[in-house]
Design a protein around this motif. Structure first.
Motif, PDB file in Angstrom:
ATOM      1  N   ILE A  97       0.833  -0.968   0.119  1.00 38.09           N
ATOM      2  CA  ILE A  97       0.182   0.043   0.111  1.00 38.09           C
ATOM      3  C   ILE A  97       0.969   1.295   0.114  1.00 38.09           C
ATOM      4  N   ILE A  98       0.604   2.102  -0.888  1.00 34.66           N
ATOM      5  CA  ILE A  98       1.435   3.191  -1.023  1.00 34.66           C
ATOM      6  C   ILE A  98       0.702   4.487  -1.220  1.00 34.66           C
TER       7      ILE A  98
ATOM      8  N   VAL B 224      -2.817   1.966  -4.394  1.00 34.79           N
ATOM      9  CA  VAL B 224      -2.313   3.374  -4.362  1.00 34.79           C
ATOM     10  C   VAL B 224      -3.632   4.246  -3.841  1.00 34.79           C
ATOM     11  N   THR B 225      -3.307   4.899  -2.796  1.00 31.97           N
ATOM     12  CA  THR B 225      -4.040   5.911  -2.077  1.00 31.97           C
ATOM     13  C   THR B 225      -3.891   7.167  -2.213  1.00 31.97           C
TER      14      THR B 225
ATOM     15  N   VAL C 104       7.483   2.299  -6.220  1.00 35.10           N
ATOM     16  CA  VAL C 104       7.301   1.068  -5.416  1.00 35.10           C
ATOM     17  C   VAL C 104       7.968   0.112  -6.571  1.00 35.10           C
ATOM     18  N   ALA C 105       8.603  -1.137  -5.894  1.00 40.75           N
ATOM     19  CA  ALA C 105       9.234  -2.000  -6.703  1.00 40.75           C
ATOM     20  C   ALA C 105       8.671  -3.533  -6.341  1.00 40.75           C
TER      21      ALA C 105
ATOM     22  N   LEU D 264      -3.177   6.722  -8.759  1.00 37.92           N
ATOM     23  CA  LEU D 264      -4.476   5.814  -8.366  1.00 37.92           C
ATOM     24  C   LEU D 264      -4.693   4.833  -9.369  1.00 37.92           C
ATOM     25  N   GLU D 265      -4.787   5.105 -10.519  1.00 35.17           N
ATOM     26  CA  GLU D 265      -5.107   3.781 -11.310  1.00 35.17           C
ATOM     27  C   GLU D 265      -3.971   2.768 -11.523  1.00 35.17           C
ATOM     28  N   ASP D 266      -3.093   2.842 -10.853  1.00 37.79           N
ATOM     29  CA  ASP D 266      -2.130   1.869 -10.831  1.00 37.79           C
ATOM     30  C   ASP D 266      -2.171   0.659  -9.882  1.00 37.79           C
TER      31      ASP D 266
END
Lengths: 117, 116
Positions: free
Chosen positions: A12-13, A116-117, A19-20, A84-86
């Motif tokens: 969650i990011i 993704v928030t 992010v990886a 967000l759409e990721d």
């Protein structure tokens, strides 16, 4: 034989963060694929590697996504910055070298669920 | 452009009854066709594939699929459904020939619900 390994399983990011994801394919599988699976949809190919070379990255959003497979074995997929759409499940798959030429099936890992928030 | 259609979002069947999950495709030339199953919080698991030859292919867990070139379909079937078959099923296609890279085009998935 061990299957395709992926980590982390969940992430969650916040938007604009990076992010990886990591993938280790089945031993001996030269072809590695990264798919994005958005909720309610089928997986969509992001990038395909043959050993450490890229075969197809036509659907990879290159302004924010990158992937590498430096030693021809494990691979990382990075998103920077995230939107967000990721939010999706990112699936890694592998198959035998050149297997696509004779319709060899792909083997999938458990996926990484990104929020993704 | 290549595409795969799974016209039913959900299929409900009683345990012991036969099941069919439908798939139609659009691709130039001869395709490779696949069925995968996805259980909750798990990756896709290969069920069966059509490459060439006999139009009826058999796969894992008693599943089979029939390739129909004239109707461009590849429906998944099982003679007697089990509650444990309840899962999300994906049909996928890849192109053959010199332009083939093995890229799978997936349908949107069909949820199979088998009730006791």
């Amino acid at each position: 034989e061990a299957g395709v390994a992926q980590s982390p399983r969940y992430k969650i990011i916040e938007k604009r963060q990076s992010v990886a994801f990591w993938c280790n394919p089945i031993s001996g599988h030269a072809t590695l694929y990264w798919y994005q699976q958005i909720l309610g949809q089928g997986p969509k190919l992001l990038i395909q590697f043959q050993n450490n070379g890229v075969v197809d990255d036509s659907q990879l959003p290159k302004d924010r996504f990158s992937a590498e497979r430096l030693k021809g074995v494990d691979s990382t997929l990075k998103i920077q910055p995230a939107k967000l759409e990721d939010s999706a499940v990112y699936l890694c798959a592998s198959s035998l070298e050149g297997g696509w030429q004779i319709g060899v099936e792909q083997y999938f890992g458990p996926g990484t669920r990104l929020t993704v928030t | 452009a290549q595409s795969v259609a799974q016209p039913e979002d959900q299929v409900n069947v009683a345990e012991g009854n036969p099941l069919t999950v439908k798939c139609t495709y659009s691709v130039s030339g001869n395709p490779y066709l696949f069925w995968y199953v996805q259980y909750p919080n798990r990756g896709l698991q290969f069920l069966l594939k059509y490459i060439t030859g006999d139009n009826l292919v058999k796969g894992s867990y008693g599943f089979e699929a029939e390739f129909n070139k004239s109707q461009t379909s590849f429906h998944l079937k099982k003679p007697s459904a089990l509650v444990s078959d309840s899962a999300l099923y994906f049909c996928a296609v890849s192109k053959t020939g010199s332009s083939n890279t093995g890229k799978l085009i997936f349908g949107q998935g069909t949820t199979l619900q088998v009730k006791p």
